[in-house]
Write a protein that holds these residues in place. Structure first.
Motif, mmCIF file in Angstrom:
data_model
loop_
_atom_site.group_PDB
_atom_site.id
_atom_site.type_symbol
_atom_site.label_atom_id
_atom_site.label_comp_id
_atom_site.label_asym_id
_atom_site.label_seq_id
_atom_site.Cartn_x
_atom_site.Cartn_y
_atom_site.Cartn_z
ATOM 1 N N ASP A 325 55.662 14.786 73.889
ATOM 2 C CA ASP A 325 54.737 15.453 74.806
ATOM 3 C C ASP A 325 53.717 16.298 74.047
ATOM 4 O OD1 ASP A 325 55.493 14.404 77.229
ATOM 5 O OD2 ASP A 325 56.929 15.996 77.677
ATOM 6 N N GLU A 347 59.867 11.684 83.041
ATOM 7 C CA GLU A 347 59.521 10.968 81.821
ATOM 8 C C GLU A 347 58.945 11.931 80.791
ATOM 9 O OE1 GLU A 347 58.322 6.490 83.448
ATOM 10 O OE2 GLU A 347 56.739 7.900 82.883
ATOM 11 N N GLU A 349 56.434 11.733 77.021
ATOM 12 C CA GLU A 349 55.601 10.862 76.188
ATOM 13 C C GLU A 349 56.009 10.987 74.730
ATOM 14 O OE1 GLU A 349 51.040 10.075 76.519
ATOM 15 O OE2 GLU A 349 51.297 11.627 74.969
ATOM 16 N N THR A 351 55.174 9.945 70.919
ATOM 17 C CA THR A 351 54.139 9.447 70.010
ATOM 18 C C THR A 351 54.815 8.975 68.732
ATOM 19 O OG1 THR A 351 52.566 11.054 70.899
ATOM 20 C CG2 THR A 351 52.004 10.002 68.802
ATOM 21 N N THR A 360 51.875 5.367 71.744
ATOM 22 C CA THR A 360 52.648 6.240 72.629
ATOM 23 C C THR A 360 53.493 5.391 73.571
ATOM 24 O OG1 THR A 360 50.879 6.358 74.286
ATOM 25 C CG2 THR A 360 50.902 8.065 72.572
ATOM 26 N N ALA A 362 56.086 5.884 77.254
ATOM 27 C CA ALA A 362 56.649 6.726 78.313
ATOM 28 C C ALA A 362 58.150 6.464 78.370
ATOM 29 C CB ALA A 362 55.999 6.404 79.650
#
Length: 474
Positions: A325, A347, A349, A351, A360, A362
């Protein structure tokens, strides 16, 4: 609220020379002269004279309490042996005490302290800064984060300290440490944030701390680290010291971790951490060179669960996770902190770097499943496992024992004191791979093997990722 020095303004006026026709005989000054600076302003308030943290301390001090925990122990020589009790009588428990600090975070009387402050406590009392005292009961003790949540008994509302936002704290910010060092009474010390993401401290399994140079001493454990807005940024937990006193290197558990544990205490009393479904390793310099990274940072995926969230999100082996995130990931510990504080719903994120390309994904936040029934069994007999409680491994069991969530097989969940398992050095978290050359796949297998008499016991154990082969006499 930031503190700043107020300096008087210096006004400088340039006054040019002026020639008059009526006084032409008066010589004109050869050059313009600067007027003298204006006199400094007289300070109009105490804040202009000296800095003071008193307003912040007055606001937060009532919500910082002293914690007194009483512990009862019985001399292990007597244990529960009926023969010894016949001659010496039943041994009375001996009392001990531990002293620490705590912070009230909810008007109902929920307070937070360190788990080690109330370890084995049979009675807990808290003392307020106005000398009142009250009993408290334990709601949740999470050894992995070294945090415990208590409920103060009595009528509220109680004074509280609000949590600071996770993304506002920066290195160099002023902070106050409030607690009860050495039992002398509530004490306030001041310093700055020395670092916001210290890992490998060795205090708790979470391995992610705020470092400060505010003086923290024995008894400060569980007290608050407060910012200049009177908000809780961390719970003081440990110091680095050669002498036992403060050397200007103290560590506090971040407020986001504290918030997670408090929310768990309010719900079902269990700290639920999300399941990644992958095994990670730190990126070394050599690995960074092989993967084409410009620096050794991040956490590389080395193994994936078959139906874990990471695989479903499209993450592959050899991907290097660099952020959660948007929060940078420098190593496994920083990933664990950022990921764990996201909760188990919705969810997040992720990376990551793949073949020198940033991508990226989810990833679904969910609790680790109990895909294999744990089938808990306590082993007896004459084997080295007598006194150990074992379970079948699943992501849920692995999470509870803080071991690799991709592990499979049979794990030791508990070891009772003064039993053969304890004397032979078995520990919770040990994974039993084989006994006398026979592979162990379920708790039923292990229980059947330990019922048999043997001249020797050849054990293959996995501990902290290393395989140990040991042989004991039968």
């Amino acid at each position: 609220m930031r503190l700043s020095l107020i300096l008087p303004a210096l006004a400088v006026a340039l006054v040019p020379g002026v020639a008059s026709a009526e006084t032409a005989v008066t010589p004109t000054p050869p050059a313009a002269e600067a007027a003298a600076p204006a006199a400094p302003e007289i300070p109009q308030s105490r804040a202009q004279i000296a800095l003071s943290f008193a307003p912040v301390v007055r606001q937060v001090a009532p919500a910082v309490v002293n914690v007194y925990s009483m512990q009862k122990t019985v001399d292990p020589f007597y244990s529960d042996d009926p023969f010894l009790r016949r001659f010496f009588g039943r041994q009375q428990p001996r009392g001990g005490s531990a002293l620490g600090s705590g912070v009230i975070v909810d008007p109902s009387g929920l307070m937070v302290t360190n788990a080690h402050v109330i370890k084995n406590a049979s009675e807990i009392r808290v003392g307020f800064n106005d000398r009142r005292e009250a009993d408290a009961k334990l709601l949740l003790r999470d050894a992995r984060s070294d945090l415990a949540v208590l409920q103060i008994e009595g009528d509220g509302p109680f004074p509280t300290i609000p949590f600071a936002p996770a993304d506002e704290l920066e290195t160099g910010d002023l902070v106050l440490a409030i607690g009860n060092p050495f039992g002398v009474g509530q004490t306030v010390t001041q310093g700055i944030v020395s670092a916001t993401a210290r890992t490998q401290v060795g205090v708790a399994d979470q391995q992610f701390f705020i470092q400060t140079d505010a003086a923290i001493n024995p008894g400060n454990s569980g007290g608050g680290l407060i910012d200049m807005a009177g908000r809780l940024v961390g719970i003081n937990s440990a110091i680095y010291s050669r002498s036992g006193g403060s050397n200007g290197i103290g560590f506090a558990i971040p407020a986001e971790t504290v918030r997670l544990v408090v929310e768990a205490a309010k719900s079902d009393g269990v700290v639920h951490r999300p399941w990644l479904g992958a095994k990670l390793e730190n990126v070394t310099r050599e690995l960074a060179r092989q993967l084409g990274l410009d620096r050794p940072a991040g956490a590389v995926v080395v193994e994936l669960s078959e139906d874990g969230p990471a695989r479903r999100a499209g993450i592959r082996v050899a991907d290097v996770i660099t952020a959660v995130d948007g929060v940078p990931v420098t190593d496994i510990d920083s990933f664990s902190y950022a990921f764990a504080t996201r909760g188990t719903e919705g969810e997040t994120e992720i990376t990551f770097e793949r073949a020198s390309t940033r991508q990226t994904a989810a990833l679904t936040l969910e609790r680790p499943p109990e895909s294999e029934p744990r089938d808990t069994r306590r082993l007896g007999g004459r084997s080295p496992f007598a006194g150990a409680t074992v379970q079948n491994l699943s992501p849920a069991v692995a999470d509870e024992l803080n071991i690799d969530m991709t592990a499979t097989g049979v794990v030791i969940a508990r070891v009772n004191e003064r039993t053969p398992a304890a004397r032979f050095g078995l520990r919770p978290g040990d994974i039993v791979r084989s006994v006398n050359g026979n592979r162990v796949e379920t708790t039923e297998d292990l229980e059947r093997m330990t019922r048999q008499r043997a001249r020797y016991w050849d054990l293959d154990i996995e501990r902290d990722g290393r395989r140990l082969s040991v042989v004991f006499g039968g």
